[in-house]
Write a protein that holds these residues in place. Structure first.
Motif, short mmCIF file in Angstrom:
data_model
loop_
_atom_site.label_atom_id
_atom_site.label_comp_id
_atom_site.label_asym_id
_atom_site.label_seq_id
_atom_site.Cartn_x
_atom_site.Cartn_y
_atom_site.Cartn_z
N VAL A 1 0.87 -1.17 0.00
CA VAL A 1 0.00 0.00 0.00
C VAL A 1 0.91 1.22 0.00
O VAL A 1 2.01 1.18 0.56
CB VAL A 1 -0.91 0.01 1.24
N ALA A 2 0.47 2.30 -0.62
CA ALA A 2 1.27 3.54 -0.62
C ALA A 2 0.36 4.74 -0.40
O ALA A 2 -0.84 4.69 -0.70
CB ALA A 2 2.02 3.71 -1.94
N VAL A 3 0.94 5.80 0.14
CA VAL A 3 0.23 7.07 0.27
C VAL A 3 0.94 8.12 -0.57
O VAL A 3 2.14 8.02 -0.85
CB VAL A 3 0.16 7.55 1.74
N VAL A 4 0.17 9.12 -0.99
CA VAL A 4 0.70 10.28 -1.68
C VAL A 4 0.49 11.48 -0.77
O VAL A 4 -0.61 11.69 -0.26
CB VAL A 4 -0.01 10.51 -3.02
N THR A 5 1.54 12.24 -0.54
CA THR A 5 1.44 13.36 0.39
C THR A 5 1.34 14.71 -0.33
O THR A 5 1.67 14.84 -1.51
CB THR A 5 2.67 13.43 1.32
N GLY A 6 0.88 15.68 0.44
CA GLY A 6 1.03 17.07 0.05
C GLY A 6 2.40 17.54 0.51
O GLY A 6 3.28 16.73 0.83
N ASP A 7 2.61 18.84 0.57
CA ASP A 7 3.88 19.36 1.09
C ASP A 7 4.01 19.02 2.57
O ASP A 7 3.06 19.15 3.34
CB ASP A 7 3.94 20.88 0.92
N VAL A 8 5.20 18.58 2.96
CA VAL A 8 5.48 18.25 4.36
C VAL A 8 6.77 18.95 4.74
O VAL A 8 7.79 18.81 4.06
CB VAL A 8 5.65 16.72 4.57
N ARG A 9 6.74 19.69 5.83
CA ARG A 9 7.95 20.41 6.24
C ARG A 9 8.96 19.46 6.87
O ARG A 9 8.60 18.41 7.41
CB ARG A 9 7.61 21.53 7.22
N MET A 10 10.21 19.79 6.80
CA MET A 10 11.24 19.01 7.45
C MET A 10 11.01 19.01 8.96
O MET A 10 10.71 20.04 9.55
CB MET A 10 12.63 19.58 7.14
N GLY A 11 11.11 17.84 9.56
CA GLY A 11 10.91 17.73 11.00
C GLY A 11 9.46 17.67 11.43
O GLY A 11 9.16 17.84 12.61
N ALA A 12 8.56 17.42 10.50
CA ALA A 12 7.14 17.36 10.83
C ALA A 12 6.86 16.25 11.85
O ALA A 12 7.51 15.21 11.86
CB ALA A 12 6.31 17.11 9.57
N GLY A 13 5.87 16.49 12.72
CA GLY A 13 5.45 15.50 13.70
C GLY A 13 4.43 14.54 13.12
O GLY A 13 3.97 14.69 11.99
N ARG A 14 4.04 13.56 13.95
CA ARG A 14 3.18 12.48 13.47
C ARG A 14 1.79 12.98 13.05
O ARG A 14 1.26 12.57 12.00
CB ARG A 14 3.06 11.43 14.57
N ASP A 15 1.18 13.86 13.83
CA ASP A 15 -0.15 14.37 13.47
C ASP A 15 -0.09 15.18 12.18
O ASP A 15 -0.97 15.07 11.32
CB ASP A 15 -0.72 15.23 14.60
N GLU A 16 0.94 15.98 12.06
CA GLU A 16 1.12 16.80 10.86
C GLU A 16 1.32 15.89 9.64
O GLU A 16 0.79 16.16 8.56
CB GLU A 16 2.33 17.71 11.06
N ALA A 17 2.09 14.83 9.83
CA ALA A 17 2.35 13.90 8.74
C ALA A 17 1.06 13.21 8.30
O ALA A 17 0.79 13.06 7.10
CB ALA A 17 3.37 12.86 9.18
N ARG A 18 0.23 12.80 9.25
CA ARG A 18 -1.03 12.15 8.91
C ARG A 18 -1.94 13.08 8.10
O ARG A 18 -2.57 12.67 7.13
CB ARG A 18 -1.76 11.72 10.18
N LYS A 19 -1.99 14.33 8.51
CA LYS A 19 -2.85 15.30 7.83
C LYS A 19 -2.37 15.60 6.41
O LYS A 19 -3.14 16.09 5.58
CB LYS A 19 -2.93 16.60 8.63
N ALA A 20 -1.10 15.31 6.13
CA ALA A 20 -0.54 15.58 4.81
C ALA A 20 -0.85 14.49 3.80
O ALA A 20 -0.56 14.64 2.61
CB ALA A 20 0.97 15.77 4.92
#
Length: 337
Positions: A142-161
């Protein structure tokens, strides 16, 4: 919302919105000519694409017939493709089969490699190889496609991306891997172009099967028309997609359209290695895993890797039995140059 890229003679194809039942689609070039263009402007484009999707379901939107054979991978090429190994059971079996110890860090820090992303295969394209003795193997993921993610992003931020989900056949050439890894510099020749499902879907399409970071449905893998794998993608996933995105973004920003893979989906049985589907188990999502178990149990592997003419099919269905992403179905053919 379900999105696909249809062949039109160009490298990047044309973006369409697909009906939930995968039978119809609507051209959306007036919104975004390609999926990458939509991801680059997701805040605006996604709302307009969603309106088209609602119109298709209501019968208020002009449509054309959707054929999975006409689809390219949703992103025919991507700025970044990084594949993890979130199912540590799979990694553990690989190491056990060759008598290697499992470092404790593998349970706390994900493995990840950066794959080639300039030319993905379409979901029905042949796997063309010059030599069938290279150990050709499929890997259902399975794979996900992300939006922009800043360097050092946390887990909640990563999920929302996380913008979209897809299935993957991360093809491996097992015979070339040992020599490459032996150089201490990672995969390259042993990881040819991967293929992705005909359709990419937004997380809301998955209902309760998606908890924001894991997709808890069986991944159906058939090899030469017979059930080979039925492992549940939400079980035994040591690192969820939030953690994988955090790992990828630790030292760099991720641009919109980054693809992050789960690694080979793998389930244990009562704490031990899995069992074949024919014996009531969840089976395997790659040939290498059953070969590892054969080696551990019997001292040698009995199952052959793919040869010319062999076919793999990878698909995921909802609880009602409907295909979610369409099917990856590929046959191995001899590369003729």
């Amino acid at each position: 919302m379900k999105l696909a890229t249809l062949k039109n003679g160009s490298r990047d194809g044309r973006l369409v919105v697909v009906s939930r039942d995968l039978t119809k689609c609507s051209d959306v070039r007036h919104i975004a000519p390609t999926l990458q263009a939509a991801l680059d402007n997701w805040a605006t484009a996604s709302r307009r694409l969603e309106n088209v999707a609602e119109g298709i379901e209501a019968g208020a939107q002009p449509t054309e017939r959707f054929h999975e054979h006409d689809a390219m991978s949703p992103l025919p090429r991507a700025f970044q493709w990084a594949d993890g190994s979130a199912y540590v059971n799979h990694v553990e079996l690989v190491r056990r089969a060759r008598g290697a110890e499992m470092p404790a860090s593998f349970w706390t820090d994900p493995l990840m490699y950066q794959g080639g992303s300039d030319s993905f295969l379409g979901p029905r394209d042949a796997i063309c190889m010059p030599d069938e003795n290279w150990g050709i193997d499929f890997e259902g993921e399975v794979a996900v496609v992300t939006g922009d993610v800043r360097m050092g992003a946390g887990r909640d931020e990563a999920r929302k991306a996380i913008r979209l989900l897809m299935l993957v056949n991360d093809i491996s050439l097992r015979g070339l891997i040992p020599a490459e890894l032996g150089k201490g510099f990672g995969f390259f020749q042993s990881k040819p172009s991967s293929a992705f499902s005909p359709v990419a879907v937004t997380p809301d399409e998955l209902g309760e099967a998606w908890d924001g970071a894991k997709l808890s449905l069986p991944l159906n893998v058939d090899f030469n028309g017979k059930p080979f794998g039925r492992a549940n993608a939400g079980i035994d996933m040591t690192f969820d997609f939030g953690q994988l995105v955090v790992h990828a973004a630790k030292t760099r920003r991720l641009g919109a359209g980054t693809i992050i893979g789960s690694g080979t989906v793998s389930n244990k049985v009562e704490g031990g290695p899995g069992k074949p589907v024919s014996e009531g188990g969840a089976g395997y999502s790659c040939i290498a895993e059953i070969r590892m178990i054969e080696t551990i149990d019997d001292g040698n592997a009995a199952t052959d890797f793919m040869t010319f003419g062999d076919t793999v099919r990878i698909e995921m269905k909802d609880p009602q039995g409907h295909s979610i992403f369409g099917a990856i179905e590929q046959t191995v053919e001899k590369y003729d140059g």
